[in-house]
Scaffold this active site. Structure first.
Site, short mmCIF file in Angstrom:
data_model
loop_
_atom_site.label_atom_id
_atom_site.label_comp_id
_atom_site.label_asym_id
_atom_site.label_seq_id
_atom_site.Cartn_x
_atom_site.Cartn_y
_atom_site.Cartn_z
N ASN A 127 -10.41 -3.19 1.81
CA ASN A 127 -9.99 -3.13 0.41
C ASN A 127 -11.22 -2.90 -0.45
O ASN A 127 -12.35 -2.93 0.05
CB ASN A 127 -9.34 -4.47 -0.01
CG ASN A 127 -7.89 -4.59 0.45
OD1 ASN A 127 -7.19 -3.60 0.58
ND2 ASN A 127 -7.47 -5.81 0.68
N HIS B 299 0.83 -1.22 0.00
CA HIS B 299 0.00 0.00 0.00
C HIS B 299 0.86 1.28 0.00
O HIS B 299 0.50 2.27 0.63
CB HIS B 299 -0.96 0.02 1.20
CG HIS B 299 -1.96 -1.09 1.19
ND1 HIS B 299 -3.14 -1.02 0.47
CD2 HIS B 299 -1.96 -2.30 1.79
CE1 HIS B 299 -3.81 -2.15 0.64
NE2 HIS B 299 -3.12 -2.94 1.43
#
Ligand code: NDP
Length: 503
Positions: A129, A56
């Site tokens: 997510n 990320h």
């Protein structure tokens, strides 16, 4: 003339006389070490980068508000969910997963969807997510999985062999792979995608009764995705397209919003439900547990400083508030440790004191002291131990989570892949996707898997076949594989299939 009030100074506050000419002995140099402004400027510059997130790394974020639209107190005593109309400040960070900090926003990748709710009972983080499931369900596999999505150790380039070798040896990934290679793997922007907690969480009410929940954030902009062709040209021409899209929309007053919903499962259902609700590779079908609206989230303020507010933002699935707790999901349990640990490494022992991470609607009060970069008064002269009789903060049993029953032997329990692991991917392919979705899915897979060795292609195509024969055949044909061979491999046990396709 510079405004006197805006005088340039060194970090210690000394006025700087000149920021263009280095102090030198004679006009041609050499430079003098006593030029403390030059030394400080260069030394600080050398230290501008903090460790990049291993996953990320590329992301953006914005501030906003969550408005509760339904009183949820019959299920949870979390105060921010206790009253319709109640508003809670949020900060949201969106990201890709595998790429480095400078990588393209249009990459085929899950998107991180992390929400920090600044509640009056502490910060609650929902680290989700844009997909409702994940590739693996045991955290021991996580570092290996991520290595395969990154760069080959010898070539330093992404490697389709590594990528597909691991996935085809990890058949529980089939559901997430199917979502990733649909056009939802390349959302048009961060505004045009849903967010999911993926994990199951526990909600407890004031009576100590609990239910299991999963969160869904449904985009009110509508789902919009990029085709493979659009994504690859955007990746080259405008690698920060989603970062700019979010910023520009908010700057124009077009505030993106999401309907926030939960699926709620009575605790007694969990043991007998068709699916293991602590297995992150599975969803709860909506017909069994329909979405219940709990609120609306709107992003309405851009960050003023990217590093301070986005790069230093630290979310943790371990940041709960009373009334919301973890489930036994092994992946969640590991993330609870791992995110906090990553921030300690990345930002230091006092990362929770940074303004973006500190509670806003209440005050943190504990006996943690000292450590690098302690930014506040370190609790002054107050006691630094518990128990104390000096009036320091004390624990309150009223906030105890109710006990839950756990059973079983301490062991490394096998979680073998069974035919059940292919059912939901098959459902998605057959019943949820349109003809165009299926066509794009197969095309996206063929374009990527086609770069791996043929034996790996065969092994992975057999997994698609197990999810749905038509799915497997279409991928096999697209790759120019022997369809009969794929069918033969699909009929084997995973162990035999691996033997038959090993180098
Ligand atoms: P439903 O028909 O009730 O729901 C289907 C869900 O799939 C919707 O949430 C929809 O999201 C989403 N969806 C639509 N197109 C795609 C796509 N191309 N890729 C991924 N998701 C998509 O069915 P069920 O609840 O019975 O689930 C059937 C299958 O749908 C599951 O096996 C799973 O793969 C997928 N799914 C299910 C979810 C769940 O929580 N039950 C959540 C997301 C996906 P939207 O309405 O926002 O378009």
């Amino acid at each position: 003339m510079a405004d006197k009030k805006k005088r340039l100074t060194t970090a210690s506050g000394m006025p700087v006389d000149n920021d263009q000419q280095t102090l030198t002995a004679g006009p041609r140099g050499p430079a003098l070490m006593q030029d403390v402004h030059l030394m400080e400027k260069l030394a600080h510059f050398n230290r501008e980068r903090i460790p990049e997130r291993v996953v990320h790394a590329k992301g953006t974020g914005a501030h906003g508000v969550f408005e509760c639209t339904a009183d949820m107190s019959q299920y949870t005593r979390a105060r921010f969910l206790s009253q319709a109309g109640k508003k809670t400040e949020v900060f949201v960070r969106f990201s890709t997963v595998g790429g480095e900090k400078g990588s393209a926003d249009a990459a085929r990748d899950p998107r991180g969807f992390a929400v920090k709710f600044y509640t009056e009972e502490g910060n609650y983080d929902m680290t989700g997510n844009n997909t409702p499931v994940f590739f693996i369900r045991d955290p021991l596999k996580f570092p290996d999985f991520i290595h395969t999505q990154k760069r080959n150790p010898a070539t330093n380039a992404p490697d389709p062999d590594m990528f597909w070798d691991f996935l085809s040896l990890t058949p529980e990934s089939i559901h997430q792979v199917t979502i990733l290679f649909s056009d939802r793997g390349t959302p048009r922007s961060y505004r045009h995608m849903n967010g999911y907690s993926s994990h199951t969480f526990k909600w407890t009410n004031a009576k100590g009764e609990y239910v299991w929940v999963q969160y869904h954030f449904k985009t009110e902009q509508g789902i919009q995705n990029l085709t493979r062709e659009e994504a690859s040209s955007l990746a080259g021409e405008d690698p920060d397209h989603a970062t700019k899209d979010l910023h520009n929309a908010i700057a124009k007053g077009e505030f993106p919003s999401w309907r926030v919903c939960v699926q709620i499962m009575p605790a007694k259902d969990a043991k007998t439900y068709r699916w293991n609700i602590f297995d992150i590779t599975k969803v709860w079908p909506h017909k069994d547990y329909p979405l219940v609206d709990i609120g609306r989230m709107t992003l309405n303020r851009n960050v003023a400083n990217y590093f301070a507010e986005v790069e230093q933002a630290a979310f943790s699935p371990g940041n709960f508030v009373p009334g919301i707790g973890p489930s036994p999901d092994k992946m969640l349990q590991a993330r609870i440790i791992s995110y906090h640990d990553a921030h300690l490494y990345r930002l230091g022992s006092n990362y929770q004191l940074l303004p973006i991470n500190a509670p806003r609607a209440c005050t943190a009060s504990n006996y943690q002291r000292d450590g690098t970069m302690r930014l506040d008064d370190n609790s002054g002269g107050g006691p630094n131990y518990w128990p104390n009789s000096m009036g320091g903060p004390g624990p309150d049993l009223a906030f105890a989570e109710p006990p839950i029953d756990l059973e079983g032997q301490a062991a490394r329990h096998p979680q073998e892949v069974t035919d059940d692991d292919f059912v939901q991917a098959g459902e998605l392919f057959r019943h949820v996707m349109s003809d165009t979705d299926r066509e794009h899915l197969v095309g996206n897979i063929v374009a990527h898997l086609g770069k791996a060795q043929e034996r790996i292609q065969l092994r992975q195509a057999a997994l698609f076949f197990k999810a749905d024969p038509d799915y497997g055949r279409r991928v096999a044909k697209g790759l120019g594989l022997d369809v009969k061979e794929v069918e033969r491999l699909a009929a084997m046990s995973q162990e035999d299939r691996v033997k038959a396709t090993s180098a």
